[in-house]
Scaffold this active site. Structure first.
Site, short mmCIF file in Angstrom:
data_model
loop_
_atom_site.label_atom_id
_atom_site.label_comp_id
_atom_site.label_asym_id
_atom_site.label_seq_id
_atom_site.Cartn_x
_atom_site.Cartn_y
_atom_site.Cartn_z
N THR A 236 0.49 -48.05 34.42
CA THR A 236 -0.09 -47.72 33.12
C THR A 236 0.39 -48.71 32.06
O THR A 236 1.58 -48.97 31.95
CB THR A 236 0.29 -46.27 32.73
OG1 THR A 236 -0.16 -45.42 33.78
CG2 THR A 236 -0.34 -45.86 31.41
N CYS A 324 19.70 -67.52 28.89
CA CYS A 324 19.43 -67.00 30.23
C CYS A 324 20.54 -67.34 31.20
O CYS A 324 20.72 -66.67 32.20
CB CYS A 324 18.11 -67.55 30.76
SG CYS A 324 16.72 -66.90 29.86
N1 PLP Z 1 10.25 -69.30 30.26
C1 PLP Z 1 10.99 -69.83 29.27
C2 PLP Z 1 10.83 -71.26 28.92
C3 PLP Z 1 11.90 -69.04 28.57
O1 PLP Z 1 12.63 -69.58 27.59
C4 PLP Z 1 12.03 -67.67 28.93
C5 PLP Z 1 13.03 -66.82 28.26
O2 PLP Z 1 14.06 -67.29 27.78
C6 PLP Z 1 11.23 -67.18 29.96
C7 PLP Z 1 10.36 -68.02 30.62
C8 PLP Z 1 11.32 -65.75 30.40
O3 PLP Z 1 10.67 -64.92 29.47
P1 PLP Z 1 10.83 -63.32 29.57
O4 PLP Z 1 12.13 -62.99 28.93
O5 PLP Z 1 9.65 -62.77 28.82
O6 PLP Z 1 10.78 -62.97 31.01
#
Ligand code: PLP
Length: 378
Positions: A236, A324
């Site tokens: 959903t 990340c």
């Molecule tokens: N791709 C890039 C270049 C990003 O900087 C990020 C997040 O930092 C992502 C993908 C992942 O995005 P999401 O947090 O929406 O999964």
């Protein structure tokens, strides 16, 4: 508070918050046939239209997901599943976000051949290198639009254009997360078959993303079930998150160029001030190959995390390399030929249009203070 970590995530804008609340009132299930369901469905379709307009495509080419990671995984694994029996090669770059890079690693473990193109001395990726790596056996080329750690803008349009001319059947995917709403992104101009974007990077909420899939292309769904999103992504729909992402796009789409100019001014001021400090090394370039929203630099004798927490104590929020990678050494910076020692001391700041010149001045002053105290402790 001075928030300079907009590449990690952004503060939801007023439009997104108001949209969220409206969608909480229109709380029906978009698949329900009664009025409440139809109202909710309309909110989802409104967002789909806004996002399609911003990317220059048709509404039915936009599929909502939970995040850009899911969007990219869907495009990459879906392509592998669809074409993998005949085509075993995937081409990408060495500077992709883990959303693409880890998906490629997994394909490699499953027996696919993954070719990763590295940047040259100044960080630039050559479209020729990518083109040379593509052959008849290639299923997909996946390339990010803007690197999240340095702001480098990859030559996606030129590369995909050439690929489509020479190998029309090779599928193209662009992770446009860090460029979307900061520079014009048009799926036709970029010659994309797939394109991934994220809500929380554009002043909407975490938990929503979108995937553009060119009309006529059919890949297996990543999530199966009730057949939502035209059977491509069951589950959903999160109407509040989707609707507010559409409103954030509608709000930001008209000011891309003005905001770009404004942020360019902030970046120029920051780079000029940092260039005067002999203990700072700037990793991001200044030319048109770099998006001004991101500035990566190293304060030579202070480890990233130490400086990050020092700045935090002054209520300035930045990132160490890429958010990340959570303190892990960034492989991407070494691909940009940043020596390990400088990579360990790298800070990434990322602007949004709420930042003002005083934020830049305060940041630079605190970096000078940090250097006067922390660097001398060793
Ligand atoms: N791709 C890039 C270049 C990003 O900087 C990020 C997040 O930092 C992502 C993908 C992942 O995005 P999401 O947090 O929406 O999964």
């Amino acid at each position: 508070m001075i928030y300079l970590d907009n590449s990690a995530t952004t503060k939801p804008c007023k439009q997104a918050v108001e949209g969220f609340l409206k969608a909480c009132e229109d709380f029906g299930n978009p698949s329900s046939l009664h009025k409440l369901g139809l109202n909710a469905e309309q909110l989802v379709e409104n967002a789909r239209e806004n996002i399609a307009n911003s990317l220059g495509c048709k509404s039915e080419e936009i599929y909502f997901t939970s995040c850009a990671t899911e969007s990219s995984n869907t495009a990459i694994f879906g392509t592998a599943q669809k074409l993998g029996k005949r085509k075993k090669r995937f081409v990408t770059t060495t500077i992709e976000h883990p959303a693409t890079a880890r998906a490629m690693d997994l394909l490699e473990e499953k027996g696919f051949e993954v070719v990763r193109i590295a940047p040259y001395e100044k960080g630039e990726i050559s479209y020729r290198d990518i083109l040379d790596a593509v052959d008849e056996n290639t299923a997909m080329v996946s390339m990010m639009l803007v690197n999240n750690e340095t702001g480098y803008i990859l030559p996606v349009q030129k590369t995909f254009e050439k690929i489509k001319k020479r190998f029309p059947d090779v599928l193209t995917h662009c992770d446009a997360v860090q460029g979307y709403m900061k520079m014009p992104v048009n799926v036709n101009r970029l010659c994309c078959d797939f394109l991934s974007v994220s809500g929380h990077k554009i002043h909407a909420f975490k938990g929503v993303g979108a995937l553009y899939i060119k009309k006529g292309l059919h890949i297996p769904p990543f999530i199966v079930g009730g057949g939502q999103e035209n059977g491509q992504r069951s589950g959903t729909e999160s109407v509040p998150l989707i609707y507010s992402m559409g409103l954030a796009v509608q709000y930001l789409n008209n000011s891309i160029n003005q905001r770009f100019e404004y942020i360019n001014g902030l970046k120029s001021a920051l780079v000029e001030k940092l260039s005067n400090l002999d203990f700072v090394h700037i990793n991001s370039g200044v030319g048109e190959d770099f998006l001004p929203y991101v500035v990566s630099f190293a304060v030579e004798k202070i480890k990233s995390e130490v400086l990050l927490h020092y700045l935090e104590s002054k209520e300035i929020y930045v990132s160490s390399g890429s958010a990340c990678s959570k303190g892990k050494k960034s492989g991407v910076l070494s691909e940009f030929k940043i020596p390990d020692k400088l990579a360990d001391s790298t800070i990434r700041i990322s602007f949004c249009s709420e930042n003002i010149i005083e934020d830049v001045e305060k940041l630079v002053q605190e970096i000078i203070n940090a250097n006067n105290t922390l660097a001398k402790l060793k």
